[in-house]
Structures are given as structure tokens and as C-alpha cells.
Design a protein around this motif. Structure first.
Motif, PDB file in Angstrom:
ATOM      1  N   ALA A 234      21.059  22.437   4.207  1.00 45.92           N
ATOM      2  CA  ALA A 234      20.011  21.703   3.504  1.00 45.92           C
ATOM      3  C   ALA A 234      19.633  22.380   2.191  1.00 45.92           C
ATOM      4  CB  ALA A 234      18.784  21.567   4.404  1.00 45.92           C
ATOM      5  N   LEU A 237      22.443  21.929  -0.293  1.00 49.54           N
ATOM      6  CA  LEU A 237      22.474  20.536  -0.721  1.00 49.54           C
ATOM      7  C   LEU A 237      21.399  20.278  -1.777  1.00 49.54           C
ATOM      8  CD1 LEU A 237      23.606  17.673  -0.300  1.00 49.54           C
ATOM      9  CD2 LEU A 237      21.900  17.369   1.494  1.00 49.54           C
ATOM     10  N   ARG A 238      20.229  20.827  -1.550  1.00 51.79           N
ATOM     11  CA  ARG A 238      19.128  20.672  -2.515  1.00 51.79           C
ATOM     12  C   ARG A 238      19.513  21.261  -3.871  1.00 51.79           C
ATOM     13  NH1 ARG A 238      14.306  24.098  -3.186  1.00 51.79           N
ATOM     14  NH2 ARG A 238      12.547  22.863  -3.965  1.00 51.79           N
ATOM     15  N   ALA A 268      17.846  16.570   0.565  1.00 51.97           N
ATOM     16  CA  ALA A 268      17.230  17.751   1.171  1.00 51.97           C
ATOM     17  C   ALA A 268      15.730  17.551   1.087  1.00 51.97           C
ATOM     18  CB  ALA A 268      17.656  19.016   0.447  1.00 51.97           C
ATOM     19  N   THR A 278      18.086  18.469   5.990  1.00 54.34           N
ATOM     20  CA  THR A 278      18.909  17.397   5.451  1.00 54.34           C
ATOM     21  C   THR A 278      18.525  16.065   6.082  1.00 54.34           C
ATOM     22  OG1 THR A 278      20.745  18.954   5.189  1.00 54.34           O
ATOM     23  CG2 THR A 278      21.281  16.606   5.114  1.00 54.34           C
TER      24      THR A 278
END
Length: 389
Positions: A234, A237-238, A268, A278
């Protein structure tokens, strides 16, 4: 660093002849492998029945990468006896061990690293050779079992053709050469270039085995380099969504192809406690938290993210002296198709083929024998190595 990248223009997209990368793994005597040579292309798939040694081969390359990064022998081989070939008889001093090696291509040409490791009665390196065409850059040997070092000789090519000295028996001598070689003569510079090429190629290896159970736990915001278990998916991904919209768009496209239900975006989401998780934006106001995804969906999503990122995002032992543009990331994926359905396997392999063909990444993956991933790999430019006994 010496001549690895100084004054060289960046390679064009998809072409990386000057970026050090591992092109061959040798398993001379390692677990069930004997005299095995594994060629490694931009996209390599290891296949074969259960027990053929696919995971073991990846483990050998991961261990070499750790040693190249400065880890000790005990760190990379906490249980060394399991890698001694079955049936190997101890010598008169009750010693048994294993032998592995690799070839790293780059500006210095093909450089071979070969390692002999004693597993019993004590874990230690008993022999190491670093060679190129017609030249031995480094050679070590255990002369006195009572001492905790090996006798090393490295190429000088000056008034004294070879320099000798002791090196520790629990560290890779090749990684220590920049600390021992002055680089004053042409021969010494060749030794440094070969050693540094080998170290850069090995330190650019990232072993990835997503752990769905850990991925379902929210991740702290500070962990923004993806770990091998992908438990901090997560947070990464952010970061990647903010840094590169194009690659994030490719990830969303991959998610649409491999996740159940509609996918408008992969986000995220920050929680009140500051952690990040996520969520899948379904496009109708519904957001599915990652906790609800199946194990196969999580592994698929994690591998897709890995294939679409690079050295600055993945938690690899980066080489500070070498710009990222001159590094070629090699991902090791044990069980790339584990828990995936046929459509997910085929889609992930197709994505891997595209990314590897562009020179964006190199991948060495182990897959099930004669499964969807195995069959798809043969149509997407993979070097398929059958490790059948």
C-alpha cells in the motif's frame, strides 16, 4: 567506481549492453544439482516437475547476490548442510560442501565468479575464482584450516604480476577487492572493473515472493521501498501513483485483467491511525479493501507492481556510486504462478514479456510444469529452462 559508467552516454530504451547483469548461473554441486548451467536471458522461466530444483536454483542466485552486497556466509546460508549434494562423502578431515557460480556481463566483458563453500564441519569459503577471457583476476584458497582466512592472489600486471594477501573466509573476496587494490596500474584497474561489474550485477537482484497474509495488514507510511514479501504494498502504491501516472495507469490496466469485478483505479487509502491500505475503486462508489481480495489476486497485483517499477522503488541493495540508469534490475520470482488461475498466469507472463523486452527489468521466474504460465512463456520471448532431472 572505475570505468563502469564514467563518460558513457545512457543506453537507448530496451538496450543495456553496458549495464552489468547476470547472464548465467552455475550449480556445479548444489543440493540436487550437479554440473548444471542455467542461461539467464532478459526473461527466464525455470520449469520442471516438483522437486526438480527450481526454488533451489533461485536460492543460489539470491545467496550470491547477498554475498555481493557484503553479507556474511552465515547470513545467506543459515542452514548450509541442506545444500550439500545428496550422497556427497566427507573427505579425510570430515569436510563436505557445495560449489556455485555465475557470469556477469558488462563493460569489462564476461566475468565469471566461482565459489567453493565448506558446509561441514565449519561454514567457510574455501575457494573463489574471478576470471575473464584469458585472465584470472582473483583466486583464493584455504591453506591453513586453523586460520579464519584464505590466501588470496589478485592480478597486478605490473613489475609484480600478482599481489598476495589474506582475505576473510566468510565474506566474498570479490566484494572486498576495491578496498585492497589501489588501481595504479592498468592491471589493477582491470581487476577493479571486473570486481565492480560483478558486485553491481549481483547487488541489483531483488527476490520477490508476495505473502498475501502480510499484505492484508495496513502498512506504515515510512516504508516506501517495496520489500520482498510485498507486505508494504500500500505504501509503495501510494508513492508510485504520485510519481508516475503512466506506470500507474499500466498497473490499473493489469488489475482490470487479473482481478475479479470492475476496476476503475487502485488506490492507497490513509487510515485514521496513519497507516495505509490498498483499496480497489470499482467505479460506482464502491471501494473494496485489500483484505477482501483472494490470495491469488494479491500475488498477481504485487507481481504486476514489481514488473512496473525499478531500482528506486524496490528494496534492493542499491549501488550509490552508479546512477540508476546504469543498473539493470533482476527480479527473482519463485512460484510466479502460485495461486493464480490460468487467465491471471497468462496475463502476468505477457506483462513480464513486454517489460523485459523493453529492457526495463530482467526476470528469473520459477513456474509449474506444463501450466498456463509455462505455455505462455514460450510465446512471450522467455528463455525456458527445463530443470527436469
Amino acid at each position: 567506481m572505475t570505468e563502469l559508467h564514467r563518460g558513457r552516454p545512457p543506453s537507448p530504451p530496451g538496450v543495456s549492453p553496458d549495464r552489468p547483469h547476470v547472464t548465467e548461473l552455475r550449480l556445479s554441486a548444489f543440493a540436487r544439482h550437479r554440473a548444471a548451467t542455467v542461461p539467464l536471458g532478459p526473461f527466464t522461466v525455470l520449469t520442471g516437475p516438483s522437486g526438480a530444483g527450481k526454488s533451489t536454483a533461485l536460492r543460489a542466485l539470491e545467496a550470491l547476490a547477498g554475498l555481493g552486497g557484503g553479507a556474511s556466509l552465515a547470513d545467506v546460508f543459515p542452514d548450509p548442510v541442506r545444500y550439500v549434494p545428496e550422497g556427497a562423502r566427507p573427505d579425510a578431515q570430515h569436510r563436505r560442501g557445495f560449489r556455485i557460480g555465475c557470469t556477469v556481463e558488462g563493460p569489462a566483458g564476461p566475468v565469471r565468479l566461482d565459489l567453493a563453500v565448506q558446509a561441514e564441519p565449519e561454514l567457510r569459503i574455501v575457494g573463489e575464482r574471478l576470471t575473464g577471457p584469458g585472465v584470472t583476476y582473483l583466486e583464493t584458497a584455504l591453506r591453513d584450516p586453523g586460520r579464519r582466512d584464505v590466501q588470496a592472489a589478485w592480478h597486478t600486471a605490473g613489475s609484480v604480476p600478482v599481489t598476495r594477501g589474506p582475505l576473510p573466509d566468510d565474506l566474498l573476496g570479490t566484494a572486498l577487492l576495491p578496498l585492497r587494490v589501489a588501481g595504479r596500474t592498468e592491471g589493477q584497474r582491470r581487476v577493479l572493473a571486473a570486481a565492480e561489474q560483478t558486485v553491481v550485477g549481483l547487488r541489483s537482484v531483488f527476490a520477490c515472493d508476495p505473502a498475501p497474509a502480510r499484505m492484508r495488514t495496513p502498512a506504515p507510511t515510512r516504508a516506501d521501498r517495496l520489500r520482498g514479501s510485498c507486505d508494504n504494498l500500500a505504501t509503495v502504491l501510494r508513492r508510485t501513483r504520485a510519481e508516475c501516472g503512466i506506470r500507474h495507469g499500466l498497473l490499473v490496466t493489469a488489475a482490470r485483467a487479473g482481478l475479479a469485478g470492475p476496476v476503475a483505479d487502485v488506490l492507497a487509502e490513509r487510515r485514521p491511525d496513519g497507516a495505509v491500505r490498498t483499496v480497489i475503486d470499482r467505479g460506482d462508489g464502491t471501494r473494496t479493501p485489500v483484505e477482501r481480495l483472494a490470495d491469488g489476486e494479491l500475488r498477481y497485483l504485487a507481481h504486476a507492481l514489481v514488473l512496473l517499477t525499478g531500482p528506486g522503488v524496490l528494496d534492493v541493495d542499491t549501488v550509490a556510486e552508479v546512477p540508476e540508469a546504469y543498473q539493470t534490475l533482476t527480479v527473482l520470482a519463485d512460484g510466479l504462478d502460485r495461486g493464480l488461475d490460468p487467465a491471471q498466469s497468462a496475463e502476468l507472463v505477457a506483462l513480464a514479456g513486454r517489460m523485459c523486452a523493453r529492457g526495463h527489468i530482467r526476470l528469473v521466474a520459477a513456474v509449474g510444469e506444463d501450466g498456463p504460465a509455462d505455455r505462455a512463456a514460450r510465446t512471450h520471448g522467455a528463455t525456458v529452462v527445463d530443470l527436469r532431472p
